[in-house]
Each structure stands twice: as C-alpha cells, then as structure tokens.
Design an enzyme around this catalytic site. Structure first.
Site, PDB file in Angstrom:
ATOM      1  N   LYS A 136       0.867  -1.182   0.000  1.00 35.12           N
ATOM      2  CA  LYS A 136       0.000   0.000   0.000  1.00 35.12           C
ATOM      3  C   LYS A 136       0.902   1.230   0.000  1.00 35.12           C
ATOM      4  CE  LYS A 136      -4.025  -1.954   2.208  1.00 35.12           C
ATOM      5  NZ  LYS A 136      -4.202  -2.722   0.976  1.00 35.12           N
ATOM      6  N   ASP A 167      -0.862  -1.574  -4.416  1.00 40.51           N
ATOM      7  CA  ASP A 167      -2.278  -1.692  -4.096  1.00 40.51           C
ATOM      8  C   ASP A 167      -2.951  -0.359  -4.418  1.00 40.51           C
ATOM      9  OD1 ASP A 167      -1.943  -4.202  -3.036  1.00 40.51           O
ATOM     10  OD2 ASP A 167      -2.115  -3.581  -0.946  1.00 40.51           O
ATOM     11  N   MET A 168      -4.252  -0.392  -4.647  1.00 40.70           N
ATOM     12  CA  MET A 168      -4.985   0.867  -4.781  1.00 40.70           C
ATOM     13  C   MET A 168      -5.851   1.043  -3.539  1.00 40.70           C
ATOM     14  SD  MET A 168      -5.278   3.579  -6.499  1.00 40.70           S
ATOM     15  CE  MET A 168      -4.714   3.353  -8.179  1.00 40.70           C
ATOM     16  N   ARG A 228      -3.515  -4.975 -12.161  1.00 41.07           N
ATOM     17  CA  ARG A 228      -4.361  -5.948 -11.449  1.00 41.07           C
ATOM     18  C   ARG A 228      -5.745  -5.295 -11.328  1.00 41.07           C
ATOM     19  NH1 ARG A 228      -2.064  -6.746  -6.003  1.00 41.07           N
ATOM     20  NH2 ARG A 228      -3.464  -5.143  -5.243  1.00 41.07           N
ATOM     21  N   THR A 230      -9.965 -11.135  -8.542  1.00 37.42           N
ATOM     22  CA  THR A 230     -11.369 -11.334  -8.168  1.00 37.42           C
ATOM     23  C   THR A 230     -11.632 -12.789  -7.809  1.00 37.42           C
ATOM     24  OG1 THR A 230     -13.668 -11.130  -8.923  1.00 37.42           O
ATOM     25  CG2 THR A 230     -12.056 -11.687 -10.607  1.00 37.42           C
ATOM     26  N   HIS A 231     -12.639 -12.991  -6.949  1.00 32.22           N
ATOM     27  CA  HIS A 231     -13.100 -14.354  -6.630  1.00 32.22           C
ATOM     28  C   HIS A 231     -14.357 -14.674  -7.408  1.00 32.22           C
ATOM     29  CE1 HIS A 231     -11.307 -12.346  -3.095  1.00 32.22           C
ATOM     30  NE2 HIS A 231     -10.528 -13.414  -3.127  1.00 32.22           N
ATOM     31  N   ARG A 250     -12.880  -7.256   4.279  1.00 30.83           N
ATOM     32  CA  ARG A 250     -13.228  -8.637   3.867  1.00 30.83           C
ATOM     33  C   ARG A 250     -14.617  -9.002   4.409  1.00 30.83           C
ATOM     34  NH1 ARG A 250      -9.070  -7.202   2.001  1.00 30.83           N
ATOM     35  NH2 ARG A 250     -10.615  -6.494   0.533  1.00 30.83           N
TER      36      ARG A 250
END
Ligand SMILES: Cc1cc2nc3c(=O)[nH]c(=O)nc-3n(C[C@H](O)[C@H](O)[C@H](O)COP(=O)(O)OP(=O)(O)OC[C@H]3O[C@@H](n4cnc5c(N)ncnc54)[C@H](O)[C@@H]3O)c2cc1C
Length: 276
Positions: free
Chosen positions: A66, A100-101, A150, A196-197, A259
């Site tokens: 980050k 990371d964003m 990403r 992504t999941h 999460r």
C-alpha cells in the site's frame, strides 16, 4: 451492513484498540495466517519487504504494497524513493512489486507514482478498481507504458458521484474494461491480472481470451488467501495462471473489516469464532 463495516474499517480509535482484543484476533485467523513473518507473514516497512523478497527468492513470489505504508501520506517523494528501492531489490531477485490501490483520495497520487516508476522498472504493476467511473480513462492513460494492471472491483466506501453503486454496474464495467484491453494482453503489451473471486466473471473474461485464440495460461488470476480455496485449486488445475495473495501484519484491522464487508456471511463466521 457493507457501509457500516467500511465505516468501522476507517475508524482510528477502533483501528488502534480492536487488534489488541484476543477474541477479535481469533476471528481474523481464517483470512490471515498470523502477524509474524516467522508464521508465514511479514510487517510493513521497506527493509522488511526487502527481507521478504530475499526470503522468497526462487518461488516466483510477488509483493503487493500500500503506497501509504511507504509514506505517501507524509511525503510523496519519499514514498517514490522507497518504491524505487523495493523495485530495484525485486528486480535483482526476478521478483515483482504491485502497488495496491487504496481509497479514492489516493488514486491520482498512486497513479502518478506508478507512471514515474514504470518508466525505469518493468517489474512493477498497479491495481485499478472497476467500481470507479474514471478507471477506463486511467487504463487508456497507462496503456502506452505497456503496464501491468491488477483489476479488482474495489473495496472502499466511495460516493456515488465517482463510483458505480450497484454490483451489476461494477461487474459490467469490469467486463468492459477486460474486453477493452484483451488484444493488448494477447500481444503481451499489457500484463492483466484478474484480482477477483468472481468465478462467473472470470469465465466471461476467458471467453474473450478463447475468441482471440489465447491459452488459459495467459489468463492470470489472483485471489486472497482463505477465500474460495476450492475454486483457486480448480482454476489452477484447469491451466489458468493462479496466484494467492497472502495478507499479513499487525495492521490487520481495516483490511479484515473490508473482507467482512464483501460478504455478510463472513460476519456470522467471525461471530462464531468470537463467541465461546
Ligand atoms: C488479489 C486481490 C487483490 C486486491 N487488491 C485490492 C486493492 O489493491 N484495492 C482494492 O480496493 N481492492 C482490492 N481487492 C479487493 C477487491 O476490490 C474486492 O473487494 C474483493 O475481491 C471482493 O470482490 P470480488 O471481485 O471477489 O467479487 P464479489 O462479487 O464481491 O464476490 C464474488 C464471490 O466471491 C466470494 N467472495 C468475495 N469476497 C469474499 C470474502 N471476503 N469472503 C468470502 N467470500 C468472498 C463470494 O462467494 C462472492 O459471491 C483485491 C482483491 C484480490 C482478490
């Protein structure tokens, strides 16, 4: 529920107190193996990430940081030199550094860091968020750099003026962005990672790849540790390039709340760990 959890995630007092409570630490175990590098996880500083790169040489690992952890909030110039140092160390170990964003207050500054960094460091990539209206323009701005992107849906609470509000619109934008860049992926002028999941979405993206005669191994997918592990294994066995992002460190509070916000069932799971 999502908004409430994301509000908790950004609350300074809670962030400094909750991680000390034993029962809260039990709930976080599903998504993070621990707080120490010795138990499979590191902390947050440039010297530490350098140790991680050295320790994981040979397993084709990549690190994801980050920008605020590297000082973006305090001094963008210092954050840039920290990133450069990490990218140089990673290059010597044939490793890779992702930015990371974070929340939208940092989007411009993070993109600026990446545009500067990418010029001299091919082993760097940036995360972009499909929920932001601006992302198509950001992708177009980055394409001439032959970047690594990403693509994620986005994990922060953003106002409706700048972000798609409904899941349907975010998914549609995710797919549109992938369609927009897929020929560049095929030509290897863009490294695209699907962060992504959402397996249905991954299948839809793969249809673009198939139409362009691409191999499954050219489709890169990253998922988070502990989430849809069965699908991670299935996709890897099917031939897709799958990596798992393992988060760690003692600054887990806001990360963990994001999460929980992504899936209300996780709140029940967390409560079950907390209650005797
Ligand atoms: C490798 C990686 C890196 C990321 N980096 C960033 C970043 O830098 N910046 C950023 O803003 N966001 C980041 N994210 C988070 C991302 O923005 C989403 O918030 C998150 O991935 C959930 O969205 P989804 O794409 O999985 O789709 P969703 O539609 O939310 O989920 C699809 C399905 O996956 C499962 N699932 C999703 N999330 C969870 C969960 N938490 N627990 C259990 N099951 C779940 C559910 O079955 C759900 O139906 C990252 C995500 C990944 C995988």
């Amino acid at each position: 529920m999502r908004r409430l959890l994301l509000w908790f995630a950004g609350h300074a007092w809670l962030a400094s107190h909750v991680p000390r409570w034993g029962f809260a630490r039990r709930g976080v175990k599903r998504f993070m193996p621990g707080e120490e590098f010795s138990s499979g996880l590191p902390a947050a500083a440039v010297a530490h990430y350098e140790e991680v790169i050295a320790a994981s040489a040979g397993i084709r690992s990549e690190i994801s940081v980050k920008p605020t952890q590297l000082g973006l909030d305090i001094d963008p110039a210092a954050a840039y030199s920290n990133l450069e140092r990490l990218a140089d160390t990673a290059a010597r170990s044939a490793s890779f550094v992702w930015l990371d964003m974070e929340g939208s207050a940092y989007t411009d500054a993070t993109l600026d860091l990446y545009v500067r960094l990418r010029a001299g460091h091919r082993n760097t990539g940036i995360c972009l968020q499909a929920y932001l209206h601006r992302t198509a323009a950001d992708v177009a701005r980055l394409l001439p750099l032959e970047p690594a992107i990403r693509l994620v849906k986005g994990a922060y609470a953003e106002p409706r003026e700048i972000a798609f509000g409904s899941r349907h619109d975010v998914d549609a934008n995710y797919l549109a962005l992938c369609a927009f860049v897929m020929t560049e992926v095929k030509r290897k002028r863009l490294r695209l990672v699907l962060g992504t999941h959402d397996v249905r979405l991954i299948e839809q993206v793969w249809r673009f790849g198939e139409a362009l005669d691409m191999q499954r191994s050219q489709i890169e997918i990253n998922m988070l540790y502990g989430i849809r592990t069965d699908e991670q294994v299935k996709l890897a066995r099917a031939g897709f390039a799958m990596k798992v992002l393992i988060a760690y460190g003692d600054a887990w509070y806001a990360w963990y709340l994001r999460r929980l916000a992504e899936r209300p069932a996780n709140v029940l799971f967390a409560l079950r760990q907390i209650l005797p």
